[in-house]
Design a protein around this motif. Structure first.
Motif, PDB file in Angstrom:
ATOM      1  N   ARG A 107     -13.009 -31.095  -7.470  1.00 11.91           N
ATOM      2  CA  ARG A 107     -13.141 -32.114  -8.516  1.00 11.91           C
ATOM      3  C   ARG A 107     -13.151 -31.497  -9.916  1.00 11.91           C
ATOM      4  N   ILE A 108     -13.738 -30.317 -10.057  1.00 13.26           N
ATOM      5  CA  ILE A 108     -13.732 -29.643 -11.367  1.00 13.26           C
ATOM      6  C   ILE A 108     -12.295 -29.391 -11.796  1.00 13.26           C
ATOM      7  N   ILE A 109     -11.476 -28.872 -10.886  1.00  5.64           N
ATOM      8  CA  ILE A 109     -10.069 -28.584 -11.193  1.00  5.64           C
ATOM      9  C   ILE A 109      -9.322 -29.888 -11.496  1.00  5.64           C
ATOM     10  N   GLU A 110      -9.553 -30.919 -10.689  1.00  3.44           N
ATOM     11  CA  GLU A 110      -8.878 -32.210 -10.899  1.00  3.44           C
ATOM     12  C   GLU A 110      -9.231 -32.807 -12.263  1.00  3.44           C
ATOM     13  N   ILE A 111     -10.505 -32.791 -12.605  1.00  5.12           N
ATOM     14  CA  ILE A 111     -10.941 -33.373 -13.887  1.00  5.12           C
ATOM     15  C   ILE A 111     -10.382 -32.561 -15.050  1.00  5.12           C
ATOM     16  N   ALA A 112     -10.360 -31.247 -14.915  1.00 13.47           N
ATOM     17  CA  ALA A 112      -9.793 -30.402 -15.974  1.00 13.47           C
ATOM     18  C   ALA A 112      -8.334 -30.778 -16.231  1.00 13.47           C
ATOM     19  N   LYS A 113      -7.574 -30.990 -15.166  1.00 15.91           N
ATOM     20  CA  LYS A 113      -6.166 -31.378 -15.314  1.00 15.91           C
ATOM     21  C   LYS A 113      -6.047 -32.778 -15.908  1.00 15.91           C
ATOM     22  N   LYS A 114      -6.803 -33.711 -15.349  1.00 14.99           N
ATOM     23  CA  LYS A 114      -6.727 -35.109 -15.779  1.00 14.99           C
ATOM     24  C   LYS A 114      -7.098 -35.274 -17.256  1.00 14.99           C
ATOM     25  N   LYS A 115      -8.112 -34.568 -17.702  1.00 13.77           N
ATOM     26  CA  LYS A 115      -8.595 -34.689 -19.082  1.00 13.77           C
ATOM     27  C   LYS A 115      -7.889 -33.719 -20.038  1.00 13.77           C
ATOM     28  N   ARG A 116      -6.984 -32.923 -19.481  1.00 16.37           N
ATOM     29  CA  ARG A 116      -6.232 -31.924 -20.258  1.00 16.37           C
ATOM     30  C   ARG A 116      -7.158 -30.962 -21.001  1.00 16.37           C
ATOM     31  N   ALA A 117      -8.168 -30.502 -20.279  1.00 18.43           N
ATOM     32  CA  ALA A 117      -9.106 -29.541 -20.854  1.00 18.43           C
ATOM     33  C   ALA A 117      -8.384 -28.245 -21.190  1.00 18.43           C
ATOM     34  N   LYS A 118      -8.827 -27.606 -22.243  1.00 23.20           N
ATOM     35  CA  LYS A 118      -8.242 -26.329 -22.664  1.00 23.20           C
ATOM     36  C   LYS A 118      -8.919 -25.152 -21.978  1.00 23.20           C
ATOM     37  N   MET A 119     -10.196 -25.321 -21.613  1.00 25.61           N
ATOM     38  CA  MET A 119     -10.964 -24.274 -20.950  1.00 25.61           C
ATOM     39  C   MET A 119     -12.067 -24.913 -20.117  1.00 25.61           C
ATOM     40  N   ILE A 120     -12.504 -24.139 -19.121  1.00 21.76           N
ATOM     41  CA  ILE A 120     -13.647 -24.532 -18.298  1.00 21.76           C
ATOM     42  C   ILE A 120     -14.713 -23.454 -18.473  1.00 21.76           C
ATOM     43  N   PHE A 121     -15.950 -23.887 -18.660  1.00 18.39           N
ATOM     44  CA  PHE A 121     -17.074 -22.960 -18.797  1.00 18.39           C
ATOM     45  C   PHE A 121     -18.019 -23.168 -17.624  1.00 18.39           C
ATOM     46  N   VAL A 122     -18.265 -22.117 -16.851  1.00 17.70           N
ATOM     47  CA  VAL A 122     -19.160 -22.232 -15.708  1.00 17.70           C
ATOM     48  C   VAL A 122     -20.274 -21.201 -15.821  1.00 17.70           C
ATOM     49  N   GLY A 123     -21.461 -21.612 -15.421  1.00 19.17           N
ATOM     50  CA  GLY A 123     -22.582 -20.685 -15.356  1.00 19.17           C
ATOM     51  C   GLY A 123     -22.501 -19.916 -14.062  1.00 19.17           C
ATOM     52  N   SER A 124     -22.989 -18.704 -14.077  1.00 21.97           N
ATOM     53  CA  SER A 124     -22.949 -17.879 -12.874  1.00 21.97           C
ATOM     54  C   SER A 124     -24.351 -17.511 -12.446  1.00 21.97           C
ATOM     55  N   HIS A 125     -24.591 -17.664 -11.162  1.00 22.26           N
ATOM     56  CA  HIS A 125     -25.874 -17.259 -10.597  1.00 22.26           C
ATOM     57  C   HIS A 125     -25.918 -15.745 -10.430  1.00 22.26           C
ATOM     58  N   GLY A 126     -24.754 -15.109 -10.463  1.00 23.57           N
ATOM     59  CA  GLY A 126     -24.687 -13.653 -10.404  1.00 23.57           C
ATOM     60  C   GLY A 126     -25.049 -13.065  -9.055  1.00 23.57           C
TER      61      GLY A 126
END
Length: 159
Positions: A107-126
């Motif tokens: 869904r993250i990938i789908e929404i990024a495409k649908k909304k034409r996002a320029k970048m995705i920022f994700v937090g990492s648990h490391g």
């Protein structure tokens, strides 16, 4: 006739953890520099992906509705907390929020495409080693599958 320029959208998927908070703060700083709009996304994990884990049979629709209500409340509280912690951030004040149901990475990938996002920022648990292998990493999967740049924001302190 001149074409209207699309607003730059920076997508920040959140799970309401401190890792998400750090990713959102980082993205909001960059959004300010780029005059971009933040889109804060939470994916309610689809119960159909883990049958029997989220709800007893026959009550999925009602349970899903209450999951959506709970997620909406959590999103509102999360954003209120973030805005109160960073009162001078106009990008946080103006951030759009979106709740969707599904498998998080997909869904993250789908929404990024649908909304034409320029970048995705994700937090990492490391997580590393055996814990990483057993649990897996949504951030890593987003990096692997995303057609747009992904910024992985690692925490600046011990968790």
């Amino acid at each position: 006739m001149a074409k209207k320029k699309d607003k730059n959208i920076l997508l920040v998927p959140v799970d309401f953890t401190s890792f998400s908070e750090e990713a959102l703060v980082f993205a909001s700083g960059l959004a300010k520099c780029l005059s971009a709009q933040l889109l804060v996304l939470h994916v309610i994990h689809d119960p159909l992906e883990a049958p029997g884990f989220y709800a007893p049979k026959g009550k999925k629709k009602k349970y899903l509705s209450s999951m959506e209500d709970a997620a909406n409340e959590m999103m509102e509280e999360f954003m209120k907390k973030m805005r109160e912690a960073h009162p001078k951030s106009d990008t946080l004040k103006k951030a759009n929020q979106l709740l969707v149901v599904g498998t998080p990475v997909t869904r993250i990938i789908e929404i990024a495409k649908k909304k034409r996002a320029k970048m995705i920022f994700v937090g990492s648990h490391g997580r590393t080693g055996l814990s990483h292998l057993l649990v897996g990493s949504k951030a890593e999967r987003v990096v692997q599958l995303s057609p747009i740049p992904v910024v992985v924001v690692k925490t600046s302190r011990e968790k």
